[in-house]
Write an enzyme that holds these catalytic residues in place. Structure first.
Site, PDB file in Angstrom:
ATOM      1  N   LYS A  18      -4.895  -8.369  21.543  1.00 50.23           N
ATOM      2  CA  LYS A  18      -6.464  -8.363  21.281  1.00 50.23           C
ATOM      3  C   LYS A  18      -8.313  -7.444  21.090  1.00 50.23           C
ATOM      4  O   LYS A  18      -8.113  -6.523  20.594  1.00 50.23           O
ATOM      5  CB  LYS A  18      -7.684  -9.420  22.650  1.00 50.23           C
ATOM      6  CG  LYS A  18      -8.876  -9.473  22.077  1.00 50.23           C
ATOM      7  CD  LYS A  18     -10.018 -10.107  23.340  1.00 50.23           C
ATOM      8  CE  LYS A  18      -9.816  -8.640  24.011  1.00 50.23           C
ATOM      9  NZ  LYS A  18     -10.712  -9.414  25.492  1.00 50.23           N
ATOM     10  N   GLY A  91     -16.710 -10.533  23.499  1.00 49.23           N
ATOM     11  CA  GLY A  91     -17.357  -9.433  24.609  1.00 49.23           C
ATOM     12  C   GLY A  91     -16.628  -8.495  23.707  1.00 49.23           C
ATOM     13  O   GLY A  91     -17.429  -7.571  23.339  1.00 49.23           O
ATOM     14  N   ARG A 119     -23.986 -13.303  29.129  1.00 48.34           N
ATOM     15  CA  ARG A 119     -22.756 -11.348  29.758  1.00 48.34           C
ATOM     16  C   ARG A 119     -23.630  -9.872  29.234  1.00 48.34           C
ATOM     17  O   ARG A 119     -24.841 -10.131  29.043  1.00 48.34           O
ATOM     18  CB  ARG A 119     -21.549 -11.470  28.916  1.00 48.34           C
ATOM     19  CG  ARG A 119     -20.808 -12.646  29.383  1.00 48.34           C
ATOM     20  CD  ARG A 119     -19.313 -12.591  28.789  1.00 48.34           C
ATOM     21  NE  ARG A 119     -18.516 -11.232  29.130  1.00 48.34           N
ATOM     22  CZ  ARG A 119     -16.859 -11.130  28.945  1.00 48.34           C
ATOM     23  NH1 ARG A 119     -16.504 -11.647  28.147  1.00 48.34           N
ATOM     24  NH2 ARG A 119     -17.122 -10.514  28.508  1.00 48.34           N
ATOM     25  N   SER A 193     -11.530  -0.177  33.862  1.00 45.54           N
ATOM     26  CA  SER A 193     -11.272   0.119  33.038  1.00 45.54           C
ATOM     27  C   SER A 193     -10.905   1.477  31.837  1.00 45.54           C
ATOM     28  O   SER A 193     -10.661   1.175  30.287  1.00 45.54           O
ATOM     29  CB  SER A 193     -11.439  -1.273  31.669  1.00 45.54           C
ATOM     30  OG  SER A 193     -12.029  -1.614  32.951  1.00 45.54           O
ATOM     31  N   ASP A 307      -7.757  -7.338  33.662  1.00 44.69           N
ATOM     32  CA  ASP A 307      -7.720  -8.383  32.697  1.00 44.69           C
ATOM     33  C   ASP A 307      -6.451  -9.155  33.764  1.00 44.69           C
ATOM     34  O   ASP A 307      -6.267 -10.229  33.967  1.00 44.69           O
ATOM     35  CB  ASP A 307      -7.595  -8.333  32.072  1.00 44.69           C
ATOM     36  CG  ASP A 307      -8.617  -8.199  30.736  1.00 44.69           C
ATOM     37  OD1 ASP A 307     -10.327  -8.614  31.620  1.00 44.69           O
ATOM     38  OD2 ASP A 307      -9.086  -7.941  29.538  1.00 44.69           O
ATOM     39  N   LYS A 334     -17.678 -11.361  33.997  1.00 50.06           N
ATOM     40  CA  LYS A 334     -16.509 -11.432  32.579  1.00 50.06           C
ATOM     41  C   LYS A 334     -16.495 -13.135  31.716  1.00 50.06           C
ATOM     42  O   LYS A 334     -17.738 -13.743  32.205  1.00 50.06           O
ATOM     43  CB  LYS A 334     -15.134 -11.415  33.062  1.00 50.06           C
ATOM     44  CG  LYS A 334     -14.576  -9.354  33.117  1.00 50.06           C
ATOM     45  CD  LYS A 334     -14.496  -9.445  32.027  1.00 50.06           C
ATOM     46  CE  LYS A 334     -13.968  -7.603  32.534  1.00 50.06           C
ATOM     47  NZ  LYS A 334     -13.373  -7.100  31.720  1.00 50.06           N
ATOM     48  N   ARG A 338     -15.134 -14.037  37.741  1.00 49.44           N
ATOM     49  CA  ARG A 338     -13.520 -14.183  37.687  1.00 49.44           C
ATOM     50  C   ARG A 338     -13.314 -14.138  39.772  1.00 49.44           C
ATOM     51  O   ARG A 338     -11.932 -15.300  40.000  1.00 49.44           O
ATOM     52  CB  ARG A 338     -12.961 -13.177  36.898  1.00 49.44           C
ATOM     53  CG  ARG A 338     -13.059 -13.372  35.334  1.00 49.44           C
ATOM     54  CD  ARG A 338     -12.107 -12.672  34.858  1.00 49.44           C
ATOM     55  NE  ARG A 338     -11.581 -12.705  33.595  1.00 49.44           N
ATOM     56  CZ  ARG A 338     -11.066 -12.297  32.627  1.00 49.44           C
ATOM     57  NH1 ARG A 338     -11.214 -11.383  32.772  1.00 49.44           N
ATOM     58  NH2 ARG A 338     -10.781 -13.065  31.326  1.00 49.44           N
ATOM     59  N   LYS A 406      -8.632 -18.216  23.334  1.00 53.32           N
ATOM     60  CA  LYS A 406      -9.498 -16.676  22.577  1.00 53.32           C
ATOM     61  C   LYS A 406      -8.536 -15.946  22.575  1.00 53.32           C
ATOM     62  O   LYS A 406      -8.981 -15.495  21.400  1.00 53.32           O
ATOM     63  CB  LYS A 406     -10.439 -16.750  24.245  1.00 53.32           C
ATOM     64  CG  LYS A 406     -10.807 -16.015  24.254  1.00 53.32           C
ATOM     65  CD  LYS A 406     -12.154 -15.616  25.338  1.00 53.32           C
ATOM     66  CE  LYS A 406     -13.490 -15.024  25.241  1.00 53.32           C
ATOM     67  NZ  LYS A 406     -13.045 -13.475  25.467  1.00 53.32           N
TER      68      LYS A 406
END
Ligand code: DC
Length: 642
Positions: A18, A91, A119, A193, A307, A334, A338, A406
């Site tokens: 993605k 996002g 978000r 990240s 993730d 997120k 989560r 998604k």
């Protein structure tokens, strides 16, 4: 979900990344010329980006069956025409697009789903305002929808806080070459990240843009233009994590094609975490193969590949010791919170899990796992990670499974491809191994399941019990290991409708309170086991297999059984069941007895009662015998079906 009942094996093709797809889409949209992308992900998040670039006037030729796209770019800054751009729940689309829109000219509104509206965007809004862009949040401050009145960006220097999302940085980087003076980007806070920032730079380079890294937190991008290119999108490393997780959880072997250690995706590091936990990994040339072994414990900082945190938490439910996941407080912002979501849903499945300020702590106990109805909070990663429990735990129900659209519309089909089939497995014994603690319902379930499937039934516990009774009859001290072993070797034990010891009926005697007391000692006698285990194997093999119950059937007697089951139930429920079977003891003393026997059986040196690798873990607490038997029969029939 129907559990696998044995090791999951196979090769999996996961869809395109993605993150890689959406970066390439945007760069191609801004480029001069026609780009050709292959291995593209077609899913909600990338459809959001596709819709957005088309609304900016980019020409796109789609070929979803070939997974390719041809994109003729704008060759520079976008011209905006009051359009409302719907980023759906993506996002990346929204955070990549906002700065790019700011470099253009004219009015536009950036919006998305209710979920995306909640978000954060504040950091990016602040950075763009400091560059002179006119932005207005029309609903809540710091969130979508955002009205933009773009008039180009001069650029220069900008600061951005990067401790909630690297997407803010990636968006600014991709917009940077379109600024009149380029952009010098300074990251504040401890960036999360980081590999995603590196991926952005890599993709920009593919499209002819050079980004210079002055130091750890400063990036310089000169003014320039994107050039069209041909690009192959990598398979999605996060999507792959679920299949590697499946290999580890079911102690199987799974290969994901098209990925290797040269991947530009940070989430590939998840494989190393599995390796640290005990999995065997083959880092191939354009493939990675993970073979499950025991799952150990440890502490892992997932700040740079967060993730996969949910995948790791799901794997941790099956670990032998504590698993700590740190560095991921920011994943509260997120698709859903989560950390809370994972804590809530894993707890429902009997997992002890603690939500910490910056992560999760899982204290696994496989004996306590149970199926539950799982809420997915419109988060594809909740659905995909929690479904991994369903590979070994019956009665898992995942709500709103379509939320996987998604990023991975075919997720559940791909997972099914790993389901073991008896005829494809070499060296399996046609035995259904049922292990579990006393009072778990093992005996009744094993007998009824055997009847239901028209298979022989083997009660190995009766063998150990018969040896205990034989010792009493012969006046042999139960603690005298050698004497008891001699007895086990020389005594003729027949287990059919009635249990005969050297021809004398012992059916009732072997179930007496006395026998209950002594049998643990007999079963803990290594030499006795050496005598009885081969007999148990012969017994089942001579009759062509069947349903065999005991404590070590899946681990020791038939580790290659066709189907392995670990039957459990709450201690209090097991005690109640035993109490109802016989009124010789008080409920209290039955409970104490069970505790003691659990302790001896599971900690003894030889063949302790453990959950066999890959075995289904079936908590029968709230269920009737019929329910358990019918579930197991279904699983068995699935395994042997063509
Ligand atoms: O299942 P049961 O209660 O009849 O088992 C009697 C005892 O024998 C119990 O203490 C566990 C032990 N046992 C064992 O160690 N290995 C087996 N395969 C079966 C039973």
């Amino acid at each position: 979900m129907t559990p696998f009942g044995a090791a999951g094996t196979g090769s999996v093709q996961v869809p395109g990344s993605k993150s890689h797809t959406n970066r390439a889409l945007l760069c191609a949209a801004l480029a001069e010329g026609t780009s050709r992308l292959s291995g593209v992900l077609f899913a909600d998040d990338t459809k959001a980006m596709l819709g957005a670039i088309k609304s900016l006037g980019v020409e796109v030729e789609e070929n979803p069956s070939e997974l390719t796209l041809e994109i003729t770019g704008l060759g520079g800054r976008p011209r905006l025409n009051e359009s409302v751009i719907d980023c759906r729940s993506s996002g990346t689309t929204s955070r990549f697009l906002l700065p790019v829109l700011a470099t253009g000219h004219g009015p536009a509104t950036l919006d998305g789903s209710q979920q995306l509206r909640s978000r954060p965007f504040a950091e990016q809004i602040a950075a763009l305002r400091s560059l002179g862009c006119s932005l207005e949040e029309t609903a809540a401050q710091g969130g979508l929808p955002i009205k933009i009145q773009a008039d180009g960006l001069a650029g220069g220097e900008v600061e951005i806080t990067a401790d909630t999302s690297s997407q803010f940085v990636s968006g600014l980087l991709m917009a940077a070459p379109l600024c009149d003076e380029g952009l010098t980007l300074k990251l504040l806070g401890t960036p999360v990240s980081r590999p995603y920032i590196d991926m952005t730079i890599e993709v920009m380079r593919d499209f002819g843009i050079e980004v210079t890294n002055l130091d750890e937190s400063t990036y310089v991008v000169p003014p320039s233009g994107y050039r069209a290119t041909a690009l192959e999108i990598e398979p999605d490393a996060t999507a792959a994590s679920y299949f590697f997780g499946a290999a580890v959880i079911t102690q199987g072997k799974v290969r994901v094609d098209g990925l290797d250690e040269r991947s530009i995706q940070g989430d590939i590091q998840f494989v190393s975490v599995l390796e640290d936990l005990g999995a065997k990994v083959t880092w191939g040339d354009r493939f990675i193969e993970v073979e499950g072994d025991h799952i150990g414990g440890g502490s892992f900082d997932l700040r740079h590949f967060s993730d996969t945190a949910q995948t790791l938490a799901a794997v941790a439910a099956f670990a032998d010791s504590e698993v700590e996941i740190t560095g991921i407080g920011f994943i509260r912002a997120k698709e859903t919170n989560r950390l809370t979501a994972m804590t809530t849903e894993l707890s429902k499945c009997g997992v002890e899990i603690i939500e910490k300020p910056d992560g999760l702590l899982v204290r696994p106990n496989k004996w306590l796992l149970r199926g539950a109805t799982i809420n997915t909070y419109d988060d594809h990663r909740m659905a995909m990670s929690m479904s991994l429990l369903g590979l070994r735990v019956p009665r898992m129900e995942v709500l709103d499974p379509d939320c996987v659209n998604k990023t991975f519309p075919e997720f559940f089909d791909r997972l099914e491809e790993l389901r073991p089939r008896a005829q494809e497995r070499s060296g399996v014994t046609s035995v259904i191994a049922i292990d579990g603690p006393a009072g778990s319902g093992k005996s009744t379930v094993a007998q009824r399941l055997a009847a239901e499937l028209h298979l022989p039934h083997f009660d190995t516990g009766a063998m150990y019990r018969a040896v205990a009774v034989a010792a009493v009859r012969a006046g042999v001290d139960i603690e005298d290991a050698d004497a008891v072993t001699k007895l086990a070797r020389e005594t003729n034990i027949e287990i059919h409708e009635r249990i005969l010891i050297d021809g004398v009926d012992a059916t009732e005697d072997i179930r007496s309170a006395d026998a209950n007391q002594m049998v643990s000692v007999v079963a803990a006698n290594t030499q006795v086991r050496q005598v009885l285990v081969p007999r148990q194997r012969e017994w089942a093999t001579s009759l062509g297999g069947g349903v065999m119950e005991g404590r070590d059937i899946g681990t020791e007697v038939f580790p290659d059984a066709l189907l392995k089951v670990f039957l459990t139930a709450d201690l209090s429920i097991r005690a109640e069941r035993r109490f109802n079977e016989s009124s010789e003891q008080t409920l209290e003393s039955v409970l104490e007895d069970l505790k003691r026997r659990d302790q001896i059986d599971s900690t003894r040196q030889d063949s302790p009662l453990l959950v066999a690798p890959g075995a289904i873990i079936f908590d029968s607490s709230g269920l009737s015998i019929e329910d358990v038997v019918s579930d197991l029969a279904t699983i068995f029939r699935g395994l042997v079906a063509g």
